[in-house]
Write a protein that holds these residues in place. Sequence first.
Motif, PDB file in Angstrom:
ATOM      1  N   MET A   1    -148.752  48.283 -43.949  1.00 22.04           N
ATOM      2  CA  MET A   1    -149.185  47.061 -44.371  1.00 22.04           C
ATOM      3  C   MET A   1    -148.856  47.243 -46.148  1.00 22.04           C
ATOM      4  SD  MET A   1    -152.945  45.328 -44.572  1.00 22.04           S
ATOM      5  CE  MET A   1    -152.625  44.692 -42.772  1.00 22.04           C
ATOM      6  N   ASN A   2    -148.377  46.184 -46.817  1.00 23.15           N
ATOM      7  CA  ASN A   2    -148.165  46.425 -48.103  1.00 23.15           C
ATOM      8  C   ASN A   2    -149.154  45.565 -48.867  1.00 23.15           C
ATOM      9  OD1 ASN A   2    -147.366  43.545 -48.153  1.00 23.15           O
ATOM     10  ND2 ASN A   2    -145.089  44.308 -47.611  1.00 23.15           N
ATOM     11  N   LEU A   3    -149.224  45.400 -50.165  1.00 24.84           N
ATOM     12  CA  LEU A   3    -150.275  44.699 -50.811  1.00 24.84           C
ATOM     13  C   LEU A   3    -150.072  42.981 -50.625  1.00 24.84           C
ATOM     14  CD1 LEU A   3    -152.599  44.533 -53.180  1.00 24.84           C
ATOM     15  CD2 LEU A   3    -151.016  44.508 -54.838  1.00 24.84           C
ATOM     16  N   LYS A   4    -148.884  42.508 -50.512  1.00 20.73           N
ATOM     17  CA  LYS A   4    -148.873  41.177 -50.022  1.00 20.73           C
ATOM     18  C   LYS A   4    -149.580  40.945 -48.881  1.00 20.73           C
ATOM     19  CE  LYS A   4    -145.630  37.292 -49.797  1.00 20.73           C
ATOM     20  NZ  LYS A   4    -144.245  36.716 -49.944  1.00 20.73           N
ATOM     21  N   GLU A   5    -149.404  41.679 -47.891  1.00 23.35           N
ATOM     22  CA  GLU A   5    -149.871  41.517 -46.416  1.00 23.35           C
ATOM     23  C   GLU A   5    -151.370  41.733 -46.436  1.00 23.35           C
ATOM     24  OE1 GLU A   5    -146.170  42.981 -43.700  1.00 23.35           O
ATOM     25  OE2 GLU A   5    -147.575  44.550 -44.523  1.00 23.35           O
ATOM     26  N   ALA A   6    -151.762  42.600 -47.355  1.00 25.94           N
ATOM     27  CA  ALA A   6    -153.318  42.976 -47.292  1.00 25.94           C
ATOM     28  C   ALA A   6    -153.884  41.659 -47.966  1.00 25.94           C
ATOM     29  CB  ALA A   6    -153.467  44.120 -48.287  1.00 25.94           C
ATOM     30  N   MET A   7    -153.241  40.931 -48.956  1.00 27.65           N
ATOM     31  CA  MET A   7    -154.050  39.743 -49.393  1.00 27.65           C
ATOM     32  C   MET A   7    -154.106  38.682 -48.673  1.00 27.65           C
ATOM     33  SD  MET A   7    -154.979  41.212 -52.155  1.00 27.65           S
ATOM     34  CE  MET A   7    -156.069  39.832 -52.613  1.00 27.65           C
ATOM     35  N   VAL A  83    -157.279  50.190 -48.922  1.00 26.16           N
ATOM     36  CA  VAL A  83    -156.344  50.058 -50.306  1.00 26.16           C
ATOM     37  C   VAL A  83    -157.153  50.921 -51.173  1.00 26.16           C
ATOM     38  CG1 VAL A  83    -155.970  48.672 -52.433  1.00 26.16           C
ATOM     39  CG2 VAL A  83    -155.983  47.575 -50.218  1.00 26.16           C
ATOM     40  N   ILE A  84    -156.600  52.016 -51.835  1.00 25.32           N
ATOM     41  CA  ILE A  84    -156.964  52.834 -52.671  1.00 25.32           C
ATOM     42  C   ILE A  84    -156.642  52.413 -54.131  1.00 25.32           C
ATOM     43  CG2 ILE A  84    -157.009  55.245 -53.281  1.00 25.32           C
ATOM     44  CD1 ILE A  84    -156.155  56.127 -50.396  1.00 25.32           C
ATOM     45  N   GLN A  85    -157.807  52.183 -54.724  1.00 27.43           N
ATOM     46  CA  GLN A  85    -157.436  51.656 -56.118  1.00 27.43           C
ATOM     47  C   GLN A  85    -156.837  52.722 -57.026  1.00 27.43           C
ATOM     48  OE1 GLN A  85    -158.114  47.553 -55.411  1.00 27.43           O
ATOM     49  NE2 GLN A  85    -157.958  48.540 -57.386  1.00 27.43           N
ATOM     50  N   PRO A  86    -156.399  52.505 -58.128  1.00 31.83           N
ATOM     51  CA  PRO A  86    -156.136  53.482 -59.150  1.00 31.83           C
ATOM     52  C   PRO A  86    -157.359  54.204 -59.715  1.00 31.83           C
ATOM     53  CG  PRO A  86    -154.958  51.676 -59.690  1.00 31.83           C
ATOM     54  CD  PRO A  86    -155.852  51.215 -58.787  1.00 31.83           C
ATOM     55  N   GLY A  87    -157.513  55.710 -59.614  1.00 32.69           N
ATOM     56  CA  GLY A  87    -158.623  56.458 -59.864  1.00 32.69           C
ATOM     57  C   GLY A  87    -159.427  56.740 -58.787  1.00 32.69           C
ATOM     58  N   ASN A 100    -156.220  61.592 -39.712  1.00 35.30           N
ATOM     59  CA  ASN A 100    -156.970  60.742 -38.850  1.00 35.30           C
ATOM     60  C   ASN A 100    -156.141  59.529 -38.538  1.00 35.30           C
ATOM     61  OD1 ASN A 100    -159.751  61.823 -38.258  1.00 35.30           O
ATOM     62  ND2 ASN A 100    -159.465  62.306 -40.476  1.00 35.30           N
ATOM     63  N   LYS A 101    -155.163  59.505 -38.936  1.00 33.21           N
ATOM     64  CA  LYS A 101    -153.865  58.383 -38.668  1.00 33.21           C
ATOM     65  C   LYS A 101    -154.433  57.072 -38.969  1.00 33.21           C
ATOM     66  CE  LYS A 101    -151.481  60.962 -34.970  1.00 33.21           C
ATOM     67  NZ  LYS A 101    -151.949  62.523 -35.537  1.00 33.21           N
ATOM     68  N   LEU A 102    -155.134  57.037 -40.285  1.00 37.19           N
ATOM     69  CA  LEU A 102    -155.742  55.943 -40.899  1.00 37.19           C
ATOM     70  C   LEU A 102    -154.870  55.177 -41.899  1.00 37.19           C
ATOM     71  CD1 LEU A 102    -159.326  57.192 -41.309  1.00 37.19           C
ATOM     72  CD2 LEU A 102    -158.537  55.439 -39.549  1.00 37.19           C
ATOM     73  N   PRO A 103    -154.545  53.710 -41.579  1.00 35.31           N
ATOM     74  CA  PRO A 103    -153.422  53.151 -42.473  1.00 35.31           C
ATOM     75  C   PRO A 103    -154.110  52.976 -43.907  1.00 35.31           C
ATOM     76  CG  PRO A 103    -154.539  51.745 -41.140  1.00 35.31           C
ATOM     77  CD  PRO A 103    -155.107  52.925 -40.490  1.00 35.31           C
ATOM     78  N   TYR A 104    -153.390  53.162 -44.829  1.00 37.03           N
ATOM     79  CA  TYR A 104    -153.607  52.782 -46.270  1.00 37.03           C
ATOM     80  C   TYR A 104    -152.667  52.550 -47.137  1.00 37.03           C
ATOM     81  CZ  TYR A 104    -151.884  57.584 -47.458  1.00 37.03           C
ATOM     82  OH  TYR A 104    -151.183  58.801 -47.822  1.00 37.03           O
ATOM     83  N   ILE A 105    -152.900  51.878 -48.379  1.00 39.12           N
ATOM     84  CA  ILE A 105    -151.976  51.876 -49.243  1.00 39.12           C
ATOM     85  C   ILE A 105    -152.556  52.161 -50.908  1.00 39.12           C
ATOM     86  CG2 ILE A 105    -150.243  50.097 -48.395  1.00 39.12           C
ATOM     87  CD1 ILE A 105    -151.826  48.032 -49.913  1.00 39.12           C
ATOM     88  N   GLU A 106    -151.963  52.707 -51.629  1.00 38.34           N
ATOM     89  CA  GLU A 106    -152.306  52.901 -52.886  1.00 38.34           C
ATOM     90  C   GLU A 106    -152.040  51.711 -53.885  1.00 38.34           C
ATOM     91  OE1 GLU A 106    -152.442  57.235 -54.482  1.00 38.34           O
ATOM     92  OE2 GLU A 106    -151.332  57.473 -52.676  1.00 38.34           O
ATOM     93  N   SER A 107    -153.122  51.017 -54.089  1.00 38.06           N
ATOM     94  CA  SER A 107    -152.522  49.728 -55.031  1.00 38.06           C
ATOM     95  C   SER A 107    -153.926  49.226 -55.645  1.00 38.06           C
ATOM     96  CB  SER A 107    -152.004  48.560 -54.010  1.00 38.06           C
ATOM     97  OG  SER A 107    -151.412  47.461 -54.621  1.00 38.06           O
ATOM     98  N   CYS A 108    -153.603  48.098 -56.065  1.00 39.94           N
ATOM     99  CA  CYS A 108    -154.787  47.309 -56.859  1.00 39.94           C
ATOM    100  C   CYS A 108    -154.709  45.793 -56.362  1.00 39.94           C
ATOM    101  CB  CYS A 108    -154.597  47.181 -58.409  1.00 39.94           C
ATOM    102  SG  CYS A 108    -155.723  46.556 -59.294  1.00 39.94           S
ATOM    103  N   LEU A 109    -156.044  45.722 -55.844  1.00 44.55           N
ATOM    104  CA  LEU A 109    -156.375  44.149 -55.625  1.00 44.55           C
ATOM    105  C   LEU A 109    -156.317  43.142 -56.487  1.00 44.55           C
ATOM    106  CD1 LEU A 109    -158.945  44.589 -52.664  1.00 44.55           C
ATOM    107  CD2 LEU A 109    -156.445  44.434 -52.559  1.00 44.55           C
ATOM    108  N   LEU A 110    -156.758  43.776 -57.800  1.00 49.09           N
ATOM    109  CA  LEU A 110    -156.492  42.782 -59.038  1.00 49.09           C
ATOM    110  C   LEU A 110    -155.361  42.251 -59.162  1.00 49.09           C
ATOM    111  CD1 LEU A 110    -159.097  44.221 -61.469  1.00 49.09           C
ATOM    112  CD2 LEU A 110    -159.472  42.220 -60.060  1.00 49.09           C
ATOM    113  N   VAL A 111    -154.283  43.163 -58.999  1.00 45.19           N
ATOM    114  CA  VAL A 111    -152.673  42.808 -59.036  1.00 45.19           C
ATOM    115  C   VAL A 111    -152.535  41.822 -57.753  1.00 45.19           C
ATOM    116  CG1 VAL A 111    -150.520  43.663 -58.937  1.00 45.19           C
ATOM    117  CG2 VAL A 111    -152.300  44.783 -60.386  1.00 45.19           C
ATOM    118  N   GLY A 112    -153.073  42.166 -56.646  1.00 44.25           N
ATOM    119  CA  GLY A 112    -152.760  41.131 -55.601  1.00 44.25           C
ATOM    120  C   GLY A 112    -153.133  40.121 -55.659  1.00 44.25           C
ATOM    121  N   LEU A 113    -154.425  39.847 -56.474  1.00 49.17           N
ATOM    122  CA  LEU A 113    -155.130  38.464 -56.394  1.00 49.17           C
ATOM    123  C   LEU A 113    -154.171  37.740 -57.477  1.00 49.17           C
ATOM    124  CD1 LEU A 113    -158.748  39.554 -56.630  1.00 49.17           C
ATOM    125  CD2 LEU A 113    -157.929  37.828 -55.073  1.00 49.17           C
TER     126      LEU A 113
END
Length: 116
Positions: A1-7, A83-87, A100-113
């Motif tokens: 999943m990418n940020l656009k899909e997450a949003m 979604v793992i925010q910066p920091g 544990n094969k858990l899906p993740y992305i390193e991104s910022c929801l503020l950017v996505g919004l």
Amino acid sequence: MNLKEAMQMKNFVVVGDTINEKKYAYKIKNQLLAKEYNVAAVGKELKSINEVDFDIDILDLCINPVAGLKLLKENKKTFKNIVIQPGAESEEIIKYLRENKLPYIESCLLVGLRLY
């Protein structure tokens, strides 16, 4: 999943200090609510991801990595992506998620919004 899909998801859990107006978790939670997402807050409001009373699409980590890892390890609920925010990232969290094969992305929801 990418940020656009997450949003495009509807049910978000913001993990962090969602009470302090100066914190990014607060800003993320309130901007999600303003755009009519379904949002729960873990850290200062709910103590555990397990207390969330709806199906989770996105777990947003906006918290100290040590505390974030602890909450992830205690979690029994399913979700579609993290979604793992910066920091909020750490080698330990990434290792735990991969093992544990858990899906993740390193991104910022503020950017996505703003973008989506």
